[in-house]
Design an enzyme around this catalytic site. Sequence first.
Site, PDB file in Angstrom:
ATOM      1  N   SER A  91       0.881  -1.176   0.000  1.00  0.00           N
ATOM      2  CA  SER A  91       0.000   0.000   0.000  1.00  0.00           C
ATOM      3  C   SER A  91       0.916   1.223   0.000  1.00  0.00           C
ATOM      4  CB  SER A  91      -0.853   0.011   1.272  1.00  0.00           C
ATOM      5  OG  SER A  91      -1.370   1.307   1.508  1.00  0.00           O
ATOM      6  N   TYR A 142      -1.586  -1.486  10.486  1.00  0.00           N
ATOM      7  CA  TYR A 142      -1.778  -1.690   9.044  1.00  0.00           C
ATOM      8  C   TYR A 142      -0.542  -1.212   8.271  1.00  0.00           C
ATOM      9  CZ  TYR A 142      -3.943  -1.493   4.425  1.00  0.00           C
ATOM     10  OH  TYR A 142      -4.216  -1.675   3.097  1.00  0.00           O
TER      11      TYR A 142
HETATM   12  N1  LIG Z   1      -8.968  -0.433  -0.657  1.00  0.00           N
HETATM   13  C1  LIG Z   1      -7.885   0.297  -0.476  1.00  0.00           C
HETATM   14  O1  LIG Z   1      -7.932   1.530  -0.369  1.00  0.00           O
HETATM   15  C2  LIG Z   1      -6.537  -0.365  -0.417  1.00  0.00           C
HETATM   16  C3  LIG Z   1      -5.402   0.448  -0.496  1.00  0.00           C
HETATM   17  C4  LIG Z   1      -4.142  -0.132  -0.461  1.00  0.00           C
HETATM   18  C5  LIG Z   1      -4.028  -1.509  -0.314  1.00  0.00           C
HETATM   19  N2  LIG Z   1      -5.157  -2.274  -0.220  1.00  0.00           N
HETATM   20  C6  LIG Z   1      -4.965  -3.714  -0.057  1.00  0.00           C
HETATM   21  O2  LIG Z   1      -5.579  -4.388  -1.142  1.00  0.00           O
HETATM   22  C7  LIG Z   1      -5.999  -5.685  -0.717  1.00  0.00           C
HETATM   23  C8  LIG Z   1      -7.456  -5.882  -1.087  1.00  0.00           C
HETATM   24  O3  LIG Z   1      -8.206  -4.868  -0.463  1.00  0.00           O
HETATM   25  P1  LIG Z   1      -9.726  -4.553  -0.835  1.00  0.00           P
HETATM   26  O4  LIG Z   1      -9.913  -3.125  -0.558  1.00  0.00           O
HETATM   27  O5  LIG Z   1     -10.065  -5.114  -2.151  1.00  0.00           O
HETATM   28  O6  LIG Z   1     -10.431  -5.385   0.373  1.00  0.00           O
HETATM   29  P2  LIG Z   1     -11.791  -6.220   0.482  1.00  0.00           P
HETATM   30  O7  LIG Z   1     -12.098  -6.288   1.936  1.00  0.00           O
HETATM   31  O8  LIG Z   1     -12.816  -5.713  -0.462  1.00  0.00           O
HETATM   32  O9  LIG Z   1     -11.320  -7.676  -0.009  1.00  0.00           O
HETATM   33  C9  LIG Z   1     -10.404  -8.458   0.717  1.00  0.00           C
HETATM   34  C10 LIG Z   1     -10.792  -9.920   0.585  1.00  0.00           C
HETATM   35  O10 LIG Z   1      -9.818 -10.709   1.315  1.00  0.00           O
HETATM   36  C11 LIG Z   1     -10.499 -11.781   1.917  1.00  0.00           C
HETATM   37  N3  LIG Z   1      -9.728 -12.301   3.043  1.00  0.00           N
HETATM   38  C12 LIG Z   1      -9.504 -11.691   4.246  1.00  0.00           C
HETATM   39  N4  LIG Z   1      -8.801 -12.504   5.048  1.00  0.00           N
HETATM   40  C13 LIG Z   1      -8.557 -13.642   4.336  1.00  0.00           C
HETATM   41  C14 LIG Z   1      -7.885 -14.858   4.639  1.00  0.00           C
HETATM   42  N5  LIG Z   1      -7.329 -15.060   5.831  1.00  0.00           N
HETATM   43  N6  LIG Z   1      -7.819 -15.828   3.673  1.00  0.00           N
HETATM   44  C15 LIG Z   1      -8.404 -15.621   2.463  1.00  0.00           C
HETATM   45  N7  LIG Z   1      -9.077 -14.497   2.140  1.00  0.00           N
HETATM   46  C16 LIG Z   1      -9.154 -13.530   3.065  1.00  0.00           C
HETATM   47  C17 LIG Z   1     -11.823 -11.179   2.372  1.00  0.00           C
HETATM   48  O11 LIG Z   1     -12.801 -12.181   2.581  1.00  0.00           O
HETATM   49  C18 LIG Z   1     -12.166 -10.255   1.201  1.00  0.00           C
HETATM   50  O12 LIG Z   1     -12.986 -10.899   0.239  1.00  0.00           O
HETATM   51  C19 LIG Z   1      -5.710  -5.746   0.788  1.00  0.00           C
HETATM   52  O13 LIG Z   1      -4.460  -6.399   0.995  1.00  0.00           O
HETATM   53  C20 LIG Z   1      -5.601  -4.284   1.186  1.00  0.00           C
HETATM   54  O14 LIG Z   1      -4.785  -4.104   2.322  1.00  0.00           O
HETATM   55  C21 LIG Z   1      -6.397  -1.741  -0.274  1.00  0.00           C
END
Ligand SMILES: NC(=O)c1ccc[n+]([C@@H]2O[C@H](COP(=O)([O-])OP(=O)(O)OC[C@H]3O[C@@H](n4cnc5c(N)ncnc54)[C@H](O)[C@@H]3O)[C@@H](O)[C@H]2O)c1
Length: 257
Positions: free
Chosen positions: A141, A154
Site C-alpha cells: 500500500s 496496518y
Molecule cells: N482499498 C484500499 O484503499 C486499499 C489500499 C491499499 C491496499 N489495499 C490492499 O488491497 C488488498 C485488497 O483490499 P480490498 O480493498 O479489495 O479489500 P476487500 O475487503 O474488499 O477484499 C479483501 C478480501 O480478502 C479476503 N480475506 C480476508 N482474510 C482472508 C484470509 N485469511 N484468507 C483468504 N481471504 C481472506 C476477504 O474475505 C475479502 O474478500 C488488501 O491487501 C488491502 O490491504 C487496499
Amino acid sequence: MRLQGKVILITGAASGIGRSSAILFASEGAKVIVNDLSEEKGEETAAEIRAAGGEAVYMKADVTDPASVSPMVDEILKQFGHIDVLFNNAGISGVGALHEIEPDMWDRVVNVNIRGVYVPSKYVLPHMMERKSGSIINMSSCIAEIGLGKRAVYAATKGAVLSLTKSMQVDYAPYNIRVNALLPGTILTPFVEKYLRESYDNPEEAYEGLKKRQLSGDLGRPEDVAKAALFLASDESKFMMGSPLYIDGGVTSGKNA
Ligand SMILES: NC(=O)c1ccc[n+]([C@@H]2O[C@H](COP(=O)([O-])OP(=O)(O)OC[C@H]3O[C@@H](n4cnc5c(N)ncnc54)[C@H](O)[C@@H]3O)[C@@H](O)[C@H]2O)c1
C-alpha cells in the site's frame, strides 16, 4: 489476450481489488483461481467470470493457514498442471493509533497481511522454481511510504510486505521468478466503505475529505489497481523486479496545500 493460457491464483478474490482483478485477468485469457474465505462471494465471482465466457474456479482457503493453503496449491496443480502467477492480495485493515490497538487486533492484522503473503508463497514457490518461471504480486500500500494517522499496525504490515518483496526478489531471481509489489492509494472498495462507516460519525463528509487528499481529486477504483496488477502478471513487465508500483492518485508524490 495479454494473459492467454496463464494460470493465476488470486487470494482474497471475492471482493474489491481481488475480485476486479479476477474478472479482468479472465477477460485477458487467464485461468483464474478465485481464493477467499468467503465461499458465497467467491463462488459468485467465479460464476460471473464463467457466465462471461471466462475460465475460473473458486477455492476456499485461509491464507494464514498452511493446512488449508498447501492442499489448495496441490489441487490447482492437479487441475491446471502449473501456476504462472500468484497474486497475494488478501488483506484486512486495522484502525487506531498504536496505544489504542488491542493485542488481538495487532496479531490478526499482522497474521493476515504478512503471514498471508508468506504462506501461499511458500507453497507455490517450489513449483515455480522447478519450472524456472513465475510472477508473484504482493499487495502492499502507499502507506508503506507515507505516514498516515491511526493506521499503525496496518502501515507496519504493508511496509513489511514491501521489504519482503525486495528480499524475495533477490532469492528467486535466479529461478526466473519476478516478485513485485502494488502500492495503491485509497481505493473505493468494501474495505474502505467499512472503514468510513466505522471510523466517522459522518461517513459522507469523511468521504469528501478523503477525495480532497488525492491529487486526482477522487478515490481510485478497484479496476485502476486491477489494470496495474494485469501489467505485473503479464510478460510485458518482464524487466520489473522487486519494484513498488504506485497506483495512488498522486498521494505519495505530493499533497494538496
Ligand atoms: N482499498 C484500499 O484503499 C486499499 C489500499 C491499499 C491496499 N489495499 C490492499 O488491497 C488488498 C485488497 O483490499 P480490498 O480493498 O479489495 O479489500 P476487500 O475487503 O474488499 O477484499 C479483501 C478480501 O480478502 C479476503 N480475506 C480476508 N482474510 C482472508 C484470509 N485469511 N484468507 C483468504 N481471504 C481472506 C476477504 O474475505 C475479502 O474478500 C488488501 O491487501 C488491502 O490491504 C487496499
